[in-house]
Enzyme design. Structure first.
Site, PDB file in Angstrom:
ATOM      1  N   ASP A 330       0.812  -1.207   0.000  1.00 25.97           N
ATOM      2  CA  ASP A 330       0.000   0.000   0.000  1.00 25.97           C
ATOM      3  C   ASP A 330       0.853   1.269   0.000  1.00 25.97           C
ATOM      4  O   ASP A 330       2.078   1.226  -0.102  1.00 25.97           O
ATOM      5  CB  ASP A 330      -0.967  -0.007   1.188  1.00 25.97           C
ATOM      6  CG  ASP A 330      -0.226  -0.071   2.526  1.00 25.97           C
ATOM      7  OD1 ASP A 330       1.002   0.196   2.557  1.00 25.97           O
ATOM      8  OD2 ASP A 330      -0.873  -0.393   3.543  1.00 25.97           O
ATOM      9  N   ASP A 408      19.576   5.691  -9.274  1.00 23.13           N
ATOM     10  CA  ASP A 408      21.023   5.873  -9.340  1.00 23.13           C
ATOM     11  C   ASP A 408      21.660   5.898  -7.956  1.00 23.13           C
ATOM     12  O   ASP A 408      22.829   5.538  -7.791  1.00 23.13           O
ATOM     13  CB  ASP A 408      21.424   7.096 -10.173  1.00 23.13           C
ATOM     14  CG  ASP A 408      20.796   8.393  -9.718  1.00 23.13           C
ATOM     15  OD1 ASP A 408      20.535   8.546  -8.521  1.00 23.13           O
ATOM     16  OD2 ASP A 408      20.563   9.260 -10.577  1.00 23.13           O
ATOM     17  N   HIS A 412      24.396   3.256  -6.988  1.00 21.63           N
ATOM     18  CA  HIS A 412      25.653   3.776  -6.444  1.00 21.63           C
ATOM     19  C   HIS A 412      26.065   2.991  -5.197  1.00 21.63           C
ATOM     20  O   HIS A 412      27.197   2.509  -5.093  1.00 21.63           O
ATOM     21  CB  HIS A 412      25.483   5.262  -6.121  1.00 21.63           C
ATOM     22  CG  HIS A 412      26.650   5.888  -5.446  1.00 21.63           C
ATOM     23  ND1 HIS A 412      27.569   6.669  -6.098  1.00 21.63           N
ATOM     24  CD2 HIS A 412      27.056   5.866  -4.145  1.00 21.63           C
ATOM     25  CE1 HIS A 412      28.491   7.090  -5.247  1.00 21.63           C
ATOM     26  NE2 HIS A 412      28.196   6.619  -4.045  1.00 21.63           N
ATOM     27  N   GLU A 413      25.145   2.879  -4.229  1.00 18.57           N
ATOM     28  CA  GLU A 413      25.498   2.225  -2.963  1.00 18.57           C
ATOM     29  C   GLU A 413      25.794   0.745  -3.162  1.00 18.57           C
ATOM     30  O   GLU A 413      26.727   0.194  -2.572  1.00 18.57           O
ATOM     31  CB  GLU A 413      24.372   2.401  -1.942  1.00 18.57           C
ATOM     32  CG  GLU A 413      24.107   3.845  -1.541  1.00 18.57           C
ATOM     33  CD  GLU A 413      25.356   4.592  -1.103  1.00 18.57           C
ATOM     34  OE1 GLU A 413      26.296   3.961  -0.583  1.00 18.57           O
ATOM     35  OE2 GLU A 413      25.400   5.820  -1.303  1.00 18.57           O
ATOM     36  N   HIS A 416      29.224   0.181  -4.523  1.00 15.33           N
ATOM     37  CA  HIS A 416      30.285   0.197  -3.505  1.00 15.33           C
ATOM     38  C   HIS A 416      30.557  -1.224  -3.015  1.00 15.33           C
ATOM     39  O   HIS A 416      31.705  -1.586  -2.730  1.00 15.33           O
ATOM     40  CB  HIS A 416      29.885   1.086  -2.329  1.00 15.33           C
ATOM     41  CG  HIS A 416      30.175   2.539  -2.536  1.00 15.33           C
ATOM     42  ND1 HIS A 416      31.408   3.006  -2.956  1.00 15.33           N
ATOM     43  CD2 HIS A 416      29.402   3.647  -2.366  1.00 15.33           C
ATOM     44  CE1 HIS A 416      31.372   4.327  -3.037  1.00 15.33           C
ATOM     45  NE2 HIS A 416      30.172   4.737  -2.691  1.00 15.33           N
ATOM     46  N   GLU A 436      34.478   6.229  -5.610  1.00 17.95           N
ATOM     47  CA  GLU A 436      33.242   6.994  -5.809  1.00 17.95           C
ATOM     48  C   GLU A 436      32.905   7.147  -7.294  1.00 17.95           C
ATOM     49  O   GLU A 436      31.727   7.084  -7.685  1.00 17.95           O
ATOM     50  CB  GLU A 436      33.377   8.385  -5.178  1.00 17.95           C
ATOM     51  CG  GLU A 436      33.114   8.427  -3.689  1.00 17.95           C
ATOM     52  CD  GLU A 436      31.661   8.115  -3.358  1.00 17.95           C
ATOM     53  OE1 GLU A 436      30.759   8.679  -4.013  1.00 17.95           O
ATOM     54  OE2 GLU A 436      31.431   7.306  -2.457  1.00 17.95           O
ATOM     55  N   HIS A 504      34.565  12.564  -2.731  1.00 17.62           N
ATOM     56  CA  HIS A 504      33.459  13.111  -3.510  1.00 17.62           C
ATOM     57  C   HIS A 504      33.896  14.350  -4.288  1.00 17.62           C
ATOM     58  O   HIS A 504      33.437  14.582  -5.409  1.00 17.62           O
ATOM     59  CB  HIS A 504      32.288  13.497  -2.597  1.00 17.62           C
ATOM     60  CG  HIS A 504      31.668  12.344  -1.871  1.00 17.62           C
ATOM     61  ND1 HIS A 504      32.020  12.013  -0.578  1.00 17.62           N
ATOM     62  CD2 HIS A 504      30.736  11.431  -2.248  1.00 17.62           C
ATOM     63  CE1 HIS A 504      31.317  10.961  -0.200  1.00 17.62           C
ATOM     64  NE2 HIS A 504      30.529  10.588  -1.193  1.00 17.62           N
TER      65      HIS A 504
END
Length: 915
Positions: A330, A408, A412-413, A416, A436, A504
């Site tokens: 739901d 994305d 991304h995670e 890693h 990264e 980063h």
């Protein structure tokens, strides 16, 4: 170094040998086809090849010094990863890869790459035990987190007997490692985890303590975040799950069930579920995708109401997989981000399986756990991270959706996890930026393809663009792979305490090159090149140039055309990733002492002189202390003995230098005249110590005891013990001292009725009288103080958790308090540190912003003594600027990271607006 090309073998491509940096072993060998024993195991065959070609590789005993860690087999191809050992101890980042083919009972080596450090000679006997190493690692982390401010954690500690700050962190010894600097540095590896005692933010810090002297020589974060900022004071509704959920264990084979849910964007998607008869619910547990469905699953867990500190590096108690009475989930599951997280995890798994034949993140079918809805002190948490075992997604806030709502981010995670289980790129400096960059590349590639977006779409390169509720994708996106970043224009040199060395900040330089390759060569070819480079060529300490070599070699191995290979090379050239690119970085400063090769060491200045720490050229030796003239004339003087201790945190008044000598038994405060003479020991302690200042016969400093208590003391010539400004009483606290004109200023905590307050106090050393400076409000945090012949200046934080702070000034008698830089408004700064002379106040500050970029980094801003005209930037250098010390007049010396190394530099006047 340029690659060396040799004559073709067997009519094939020329053999390419790229020399290693600081080692006799090549960083890459390509274009060979050399036979090895086919009957041996892949690891033994690989080591046999290295032994047979000892003249090329210079690895004396591969069987003894290289331990197999992974063998990847794909058809006839075999890739063997070998971990370097030095006298039986792991070398950090020392890994060598051997690539082979086995066909028709024959095996040939096709190439090698990596880092094997041939110059290591370090003794492997530790003189510092694990217990002391853990204590010092926790202490170093506490100092890094809170040492620049006296704040809420210190007040809480005073109220509770000074135990809270120390108890908020714990350390775990991981064993000895050799850091591959020069001849090698033996170190204890300690993982420090817990919560920042001031902010509650999760802490997972990798700390390396020199095993000879006990000094923290390397620190970086173990949490691989997507990189957004955490908005302060945003409310979040915390829905606490019931039950006693535990981490999933291997179980019996279960049939999958097809269900559905609605994503944040309104799309109805299919979900892989499992019907649990005990709960009577359909669970977000997907057994259908894994190759071994009896053991491994994709599971999405309800972590709403769980604080981020409970989820970082540990499994939180009491959580359950998201469940529904029917197979259609739901709206609540949608708003929680569970539908997006579960669907996206499947998409990412499918991508790696179909495009690269990889079974889950580790390549061996590991369970993929996604924790959704994590909060931060019952407020919003706007971030996501991979902690080495699982994905954790923040709750989102009024502007940001839950972090799982953008494919994305999920890609991304999860990537890693792929990186960690292949090249395992160290999450610091250039290797961390490469980590990264690869996570960004594959995360965005998966999202763009799933959306059916063309590569030339103007929003194709945006990461996190779909996270905002009201802003456009371009306004919302955290990074853009089409930003055109290059090494010459955009590389930012920073210490590992800032963004783990720029992971980063600098990532889009490399990911931008990969993205250009994808635009020009197409999705399929580019992805295969990038994946092959990651899994078969890269090793943990690779930087940009090694990454370039890996991608080019992978493209050759995939037999791309000469035209396409030129496209790959041109893409890296366009982003400035070429050999020796670091040497082209320009500065607007005067160099006083170059390539310090130090960490967390400080700078002192005064009376026209400077003092700082420096290691030797390869960073092997413990730090020595040097002093020199601020005008750059003359040769710097070595002030400290070469006794194996770390000589750091200096201060000078132009007549003498005082500093800390960090050894296994404790820390000594030492002193020596600049004109020469014997080194004197002023004080010894096992407590943490920092903030040294000297003027004539007086030396002051701050200590931090084992319970987190902070106290300012001072010594006069002949004193055997310090005089403590707060008498070292547990219910009081003092920190961040400054000294001038026989006046000692410091931040203090003191009881006021039923509450505690913070302020700035000045002690007149002649009369013994103390004066509390008037405030403009009620500060909840006090930063560095500075006292001059006319004023006292300090950092004041009244509106906590919003980043900005005020720079405040008062007359010496406590009157006339004004803000020379206000806490609120467009020009507000996040001041981290300050230093002052009679002519100017220089503030080290960041500009609050959600995005990592040059303008938001630590820079030096200078105000005149009367704060007119407006502030000016001291230097326009792009790198991090830290450790500033006033040398007299408006001149400042500091440690600058622009060139990619840490250099001591100066300017005699401000640079101005810097564009």
């Amino acid at each position: 170094m340029p690659a060396q090309a040799f004559a073709a073998q067997h009519g094939g491509d020329p053999v390419e040998v790229i020399p290693g940096k600081g080692t006799s072993t090549p960083s890459l060998v390509d274009g060979i086809r050399e036979g090895v024993k086919a009957g041996a195991s892949p690891a033994d065959a690989a080591r046999g090849h290295l032994a047979e070609k000892q003249g090329r590789y210079r690895i004396a005993d591969p069987g003894r010094d290289l331990k197999p860690v992974q063998t990847l087999t794909s058809g006839a191809a075999e890739t063997v990863r070998l971990q370097q050992k030095h006298r039986g101890i792991d070398v950090l980042g020392g890994q060598y890869v051997v690539r082979m083919e086995k066909k028709d009972g024959k095996r040939v080596v096709t190439g090698t790459s990596g880092k094997y450090f041939t110059g290591l000679k370090a003794d492997t006997k530790a003189e510092v035990g694990e217990e002391l190493a853990v204590r010092r690692a926790v202490g170093a982390t506490l100092e890094r987190l809170g040492g620049k401010k006296l704040g809420k954690a210190d007040v809480a500690a005073a109220k509770g007997g000074r135990t809270k700050a120390a108890a908020s962190l714990s350390g775990t010894a991981r064993g000895l490692v050799v850091l591959p600097k020069g001849a090698g540095v033996l170190a204890h590896h300690v993982t420090v985890r817990g919560a920042d005692p001031a902010t509650g933010q999760p802490v997972l810090q990798e700390v390396y303590i020199d095993a000879k002297a006990g000094f923290p020589v390397l620190q970086y974060s173990g949490i691989k975040t997507f990189g957004t900022a955490t908005p302060p004071a945003a409310s979040a509704t915390a829905v606490k799950p019931a039950g006693d959920g535990k981490a999933p264990a291997a179980g019996d084979r279960h049939p999958g069930v097809a269900g559905s849910g609605v994503k944040y964007d309104g799309t109805t998607v299919e979900l892989g579920l499992y019907f649990d008869t005990a709960r009577g619910e359909y669970l977000m547990r997907d057994h259908s995708r894994m190759w071994d469905t009896s053991k491994n699953v994709l599971s999405t867990w309800d972590a709403r109401g769980k604080d981020v500190t409970e989820t970082s590096g540990r499994w939180p108690e009491g959580i359950k997989e998201f469940g529904s009475k029917g197979p259609q989930f739901d709206k609540e599951a949608t708003e929680a981000g569970a539908v997006d997280a579960h669907w996206a995890a499947g998409k990412v798994y499918d991508y790696y399986k179909k495009a690269h034949g990889r079974d889950s993140l580790d390549g061996r079918g590991m369970t993929v756990n996604s924790l959704v809805g994590v909060t931060y002190f019952d407020m919003a948490f706007v971030n996501a991270f991979w902690d080495g075992t699982k994905m954790v997604y923040g709750s989102g806030d009024e502007e940001h959706k839950t972090l799982s709502a953008d494919l994305d981010v999920v890609g991304h995670e999860m990537t890693h996890g792929v990186v960690e289980n292949s090249a395992n790129l160290v999450y610091a400096g250039q290797s961390g930026a490469l980590n990264e960059a690869i996570a960004d590349y594959f995360g965005n590639a998966i999202a763009v393809d799933a959306a059916g977006m063309s590569m030339d779409h103007p929003e194709a390169g945006l990461l996190g663009g779909d996270l905002c509720r009201t802003k456009s994708p371009r306004e919302c996106a955290l990074r853009d792979l089409n930003d055109g970043a290059t090494t010459s224009r955009n590389f930012l040199g920073v210490a590992f305490g800032n963004d783990s060395g720029g992971v980063h900040l600098n990532s889009t330089i490399f990911s931008g090159a990969l993205w250009d390759i994808r635009e020009d060569l197409g999705r399929t070819v580019a992805d295969k090149i990038a994946y092959k480079a990651l899994t078969e060529y890269m090793t943990p300490l690779d930087g940009f140039t090694e990454g370039r070599a890996a991608v080019i070699a992978a493209a050759k191995a995939l037999k791309v055309s000469a035209k396409d290979l030129n496209v790959v090379k041109r893409s890296f050239n366009a982003h400035g990733i070429v050999p020796n690119w670091e040497q082209a970085l320009g500065v607007d400063t005067d160099l006083l002492l170059g390539k310090l090769n130090t960490a967390g060491t400080g700078v002192g200045a005064g009376g026209g002189w400077w003092a700082t720490s420096k290691s030797n050229d390869d960073g092997t030796e413990a730090y020595s202390l040097y002093a020199g003239r601020a005008d750059g004339k003359g040769t710097p003087k070595l002030m400290s003995p070469n006794d194996g201790r770390y000589h750091v945190e200096p201060a000078t008044d132009g007549k003498s230098v005082v500093w800390l000598a960090y050894g296994p038994a404790g820390t000594d405060v030492l002193s020596r005249p600049l004109a020469g003479g014997p080194v004197r020991k002023l004080y010894s302690t096992t407590d943490g110590i920092r903030g040294l200042r000297v003027e004539g016969a007086v030396v002051t400093f701050e200590t931090m005891d084992g319970d987190g208590g902070r106290h300012v003391g001072y010594l006069r010539t002949g004193d055997k013990q310090p005089t403590w400004v707060d008498e070292r009483r547990a219910e009081l606290g003092s920190a961040l001292p400054s000294l001038s004109g026989e006046r000692l200023a410091y931040a203090k905590i003191y009881p006021d009725g039923d509450t505690y307050r913070m302020g700035v106090e000045v002690l007149d050393l002649k009369s013994g009288q103390k004066k509390l400076m008037n405030q403009l409000g009620t500060p909840e945090g006090i930063g560095q103080t500075a006292v001059t012949g006319k004023h006292v200046v300090w950092i004041a934080d009244e509106v906590v958790d919003e980043g900005q702070v005020a720079v405040r000034r008062a007359n010496l008698d406590g009157t006339g308090t004004v803000d020379i830089s206000k806490e609120k408004g467009a020009d507000a700064l996040n001041a981290l540190d300050l230093t002052a002379s009679d002519d100017a106040v220089t503030v080290t500050a960041e500009v609050p912003d959600d995005r990592y970029r040059n303008e938001t980094m630590a820079k030096l801003w200078q105000f005149t003594a009367d704060a007119t005209p407006a502030r000016a930037r001291v230097s326009c250098n792009r790198g991090e600027q830290i450790g500033a010390a006033a040398a007299g007049g408006r001149q400042v010396v500091w440690i600058d990271g622009t060139t990619g190394s840490t250099d001591l530099v100066t300017r005699t006047r401000p640079a101005g607006r810097c564009g």
